[in-house]
Design a protein around this motif. Structure first.
Motif, PDB file in Angstrom:
ATOM      1  N   ASN A  65      -5.208  -9.224  -0.328  1.00  0.00           N
ATOM      2  CA  ASN A  65      -3.942  -8.828  -0.933  1.00  0.00           C
ATOM      3  C   ASN A  65      -4.107  -7.741  -2.003  1.00  0.00           C
ATOM      4  OD1 ASN A  65      -1.214  -9.160  -0.700  1.00  0.00           O
ATOM      5  ND2 ASN A  65      -1.082 -10.492  -2.509  1.00  0.00           N
ATOM      6  N   LEU A  66      -5.144  -6.889  -1.847  1.00  0.00           N
ATOM      7  CA  LEU A  66      -5.354  -5.799  -2.804  1.00  0.00           C
ATOM      8  C   LEU A  66      -4.228  -4.780  -2.677  1.00  0.00           C
ATOM      9  CD1 LEU A  66      -7.429  -4.282  -4.781  1.00  0.00           C
ATOM     10  CD2 LEU A  66      -8.209  -3.123  -2.731  1.00  0.00           C
ATOM     11  N   THR A  67      -3.585  -4.493  -3.796  1.00  0.00           N
ATOM     12  CA  THR A  67      -2.535  -3.479  -3.798  1.00  0.00           C
ATOM     13  C   THR A  67      -3.200  -2.103  -3.846  1.00  0.00           C
ATOM     14  OG1 THR A  67      -1.292  -5.027  -5.138  1.00  0.00           O
ATOM     15  CG2 THR A  67      -0.384  -2.814  -4.917  1.00  0.00           C
ATOM     16  N   LEU A  68      -2.724  -1.191  -3.023  1.00  0.00           N
ATOM     17  CA  LEU A  68      -3.374   0.118  -2.966  1.00  0.00           C
ATOM     18  C   LEU A  68      -2.380   1.226  -3.259  1.00  0.00           C
ATOM     19  CD1 LEU A  68      -5.534  -0.160   0.292  1.00  0.00           C
ATOM     20  CD2 LEU A  68      -6.388   0.124  -2.027  1.00  0.00           C
TER      21      LEU A  68
ATOM     22  N   HIS B 234      -7.352  -4.967   1.361  1.00  0.00           N
ATOM     23  CA  HIS B 234      -5.901  -4.967   1.239  1.00  0.00           C
ATOM     24  C   HIS B 234      -5.299  -6.094   2.064  1.00  0.00           C
ATOM     25  CE1 HIS B 234      -1.790  -3.590   1.379  1.00  0.00           C
ATOM     26  NE2 HIS B 234      -1.869  -3.265   2.652  1.00  0.00           N
ATOM     27  N   LYS B 235      -5.791  -6.215   3.300  1.00  0.00           N
ATOM     28  CA  LYS B 235      -5.212  -7.217   4.197  1.00  0.00           C
ATOM     29  C   LYS B 235      -5.681  -8.623   3.867  1.00  0.00           C
ATOM     30  CE  LYS B 235      -4.333  -4.006   7.920  1.00  0.00           C
ATOM     31  NZ  LYS B 235      -5.258  -3.077   8.582  1.00  0.00           N
TER      32      LYS B 235
ATOM     33  N   SER C 283       0.865  -1.167   0.000  1.00  0.00           N
ATOM     34  CA  SER C 283       0.000   0.000   0.000  1.00  0.00           C
ATOM     35  C   SER C 283       0.905   1.222   0.000  1.00  0.00           C
ATOM     36  CB  SER C 283      -0.896  -0.012   1.246  1.00  0.00           C
ATOM     37  OG  SER C 283      -1.567   1.214   1.354  1.00  0.00           O
TER      38      SER C 283
END
Lengths: 288, 285
Positions: free
Chosen positions: A200-203, A196-197, A39
């Motif tokens: 695993n989404l990239t921010l 995200h956590k 992130s």
């Protein structure tokens, strides 16, 4: 993280209105690397080149020689790259996303992206429901509402859902939460952090304001005048308030308080970047 | 590869700061040159006349020191349309036009396709006229700020207010219309990028580009109109907040003044246009 970064940018230059007398240079050699599941915050005053950089991430702007943009292993200067696939993987939300709404009904508008992906009716419905859930719009209540009868905040959530509905692997918010009321904003960011956590989404957050990104990101790129001028973990960057001020930026108030305390010889062990950390530090100092 | 940068292709109406002779002329002079020569262009159908006009307008553009490449980059998006029109004119216009003082000659005939010396001349002259008008429009709008054009127009229309022509309001309408072009282009660019970011295949250069474009049109036009209306409402509000009531009792910060060079250029362009009109039927070909 030793594997190749999800997005890698090397020596990127860009100018708008190229080859006209009104040419403006926006980027003068940018280097960046964003890993899967990270992130990051891209910070800088207006005109620093933040938006220009992130529009390279999903191929809205293609790199000019000699710059390189590698997204998910693909060289974006290759004209044969399937940009639509890249854009499905990397969702980009603009500053006033509500401006992109056009369908009569909220549900149809959010389904625009999935429909373009060629999803079946039933899957589409599930996807829209999921996306609306994510942004905090009730599916049953909102799907058949007229898009343009929504309030400003609801429109923005609907627009964000429209991007999330593509289920991107990475989400870029280009000042997309400015002007949203604090509570909706916090709820929205919390949901994104959960994604995200857990998934695993990239921010990537783009903002001129340090306070905005302080608790959200692991890594910060500070941009000024078309270059990356500082790069490091949130704490590393925030521990140099003088340098940040030179680039027209400030640190979060709580960090500023800590620096002020240090300058008055009150010991602070660890420079806080969020209010929670600040409270903890002050508590520790008081007890020692 | 797609290209979202729309403003790069809009050259007309874009003011380029400079210090050339043309830049320094009074806006009224420039508007007058524009009108005089446009009239001359409209009535010139001969090859000779149009060659003279192309050279004359090109000379003016060179005087203004606007890069020729910039002027021409403005036509690029219109080229396909121009070619289609030219081909249709060439093939189908036939006897519709006979050059002054000449016999109609048929070069080719097959069914409705009918090419004559008249239609050939019409196509070539149309292309030349297009270039002339492009030069003229670039000349006026690239060297004059919008505010100056407005002042000039208002000033030139003022004598007609006696007959009830709302000169101030007319020039205001024109200004707003012109001012909105780059704004809407910028907004359209943002909308295109936003829709592309959520899966629309916009600005993809392909063979059947216009078909996909047409299909995407709602996703672009609806947000664009909403934005235009919103901007218009904002503008109304801002004008009302400043007690705008039109021309009534309104004075101007800029006082336009004709200098000697203005009289000279004005006179020359008037003489040139009158000569072009008077001689238009006397050119050898």
């Amino acid at each position: 993280m030793s594997e190749q970064p999800f997005i890698q940018i090397r020596d990127l230059h860009h100018s708008y209105l190229r080859n006209t007398p009104l040419e403006v240079t926006a980027l003068r050699g940018v280097n960046m690397g964003i890993h899967r599941g990270e992130s990051v915050g891209i910070i800088g005053r207006t005109g620093a080149g933040k938006s220009t950089v992130v529009q390279h991430f999903n191929g809205l702007i293609r790199p000019l020689e000699p710059g390189k943009v590698i997204v998910d292993g693909q060289d974006m200067s290759d004209p044969k790259v399937d940009v639509r696939r890249i854009r499905q993987k990397i969702g980009l939300v603009f500053q006033y996303p509500e401006q992109q709404l056009f369908e009569r009904l909220v549900g149809d508008d959010i389904a625009f992206g999935p429909k373009k992906l060629g999803m079946e009716q039933a899957d589409r419905r599930e996807r829209v429901k999921w996306a609306m859930d994510m942004v905090g719009l009730d599916f049953e209540e909102f799907k058949d509402r007229f898009t343009f009868s929504l309030s400003g905040g609801e429109m923005r959530k609907a627009a964000l859902a429209g991007v999330l509905a593509l289920q991107p692997e990475m989400l870029i918010l280009d000042e997309s939460t400015s002007g949203v009321d604090p509570r909706s904003r916090r709820e929205l960011l919390e949901r994104l952090l959960t994604l995200h956590k857990e998934h695993n989404l990239t921010l990537a957050f783009v903002s001129p304001n340090m306070e905005d990104v302080a608790g959200l990101v692991d890594h910060i790129y500070v941009m000024d005048d078309g270059r990356v001028v500082m790069s490091g973990t949130t704490r590393e960057v925030f521990s140099q308030p003088e340098k940040l001020r030179q680039h027209g930026l400030g640190v979060p108030q709580v960090t500023e308080v800590a620096h002020e305390l240090i300058s008055r010889n009150i010991p602070v062990e660890r420079i806080p970047v969020t209010v929670e950390e600040g409270v903890e530090e002050i508590w520790k100092t008081l007890n020692s | 590869m797609e290209d979202f940068e729309l403003l790069r292709h809009i050259t007309i109406g874009q003011y380029l700061p400079g210090d050339s002779l043309i830049h320094r002329l009074d806006p009224r002079t420039k508007i007058s040159i524009f009108l005089f020569i446009t009239i001359a262009v409209t009535f010139s159908v001969s090859y000779t006349g149009n060659i003279i006009l192309v050279l004359a307008t090109m000379f003016l553009v060179l005087l203004s020191r606007i890069p020729m490449s910039y002027v021409f980059s403005g036509i690029k998006p219109a080229i396909p349309l121009i070619i289609v029109l030219a081909v249709l004119q060439l093939l189908l216009y036939g006897d519709g036009f006979v050059p002054y003082g000449m016999q109609s000659k048929t070069y080719f005939q097959w069914g409705i396709i009918h090419i004559t010396n008249g239609s050939l001349q019409l196509v070539i002259v149309s292309a030349m006229r297009f270039v002339e008008l492009l030069f003229l429009t670039s000349l006026l709008t690239n060297t004059t700020t919008l505010a100056d054009i407005t002042h000039g127009m208002e000033n030139m229309l003022r004598p007609f207010s006696r007959f009830g022509v709302p000169s101030h309001e007319l020039s205001l309408v024109a200004t707003i219309a012109l001012r909105f072009v780059p704004l809407l282009a910028e907004q359209l660019e943002i909308i295109m990028k936003a829709q592309a970011s959520r899966g629309a295949d916009i600005a993809h250069k392909g063979k059947l580009q216009f078909i996909t474009t047409a299909r995407q049109v709602a996703a672009l036009i609806v947000p664009l109109f909403i934005d235009a209306f919103r901007r218009a409402e904002d503008l109304i509000l801002a004008m009302q907040a400043r007690c705008y009531v039109g021309s009534q009792g309104r004075s101007s910060l800029v006082r336009l003044k004709f200098a000697r060079i203005d009289y000279t250029v004005y006179g020359l362009s008037l003489a040139f246009s009158v000569a072009m009109l008077a001689l238009r039927n006397h050119f050898p070909f």
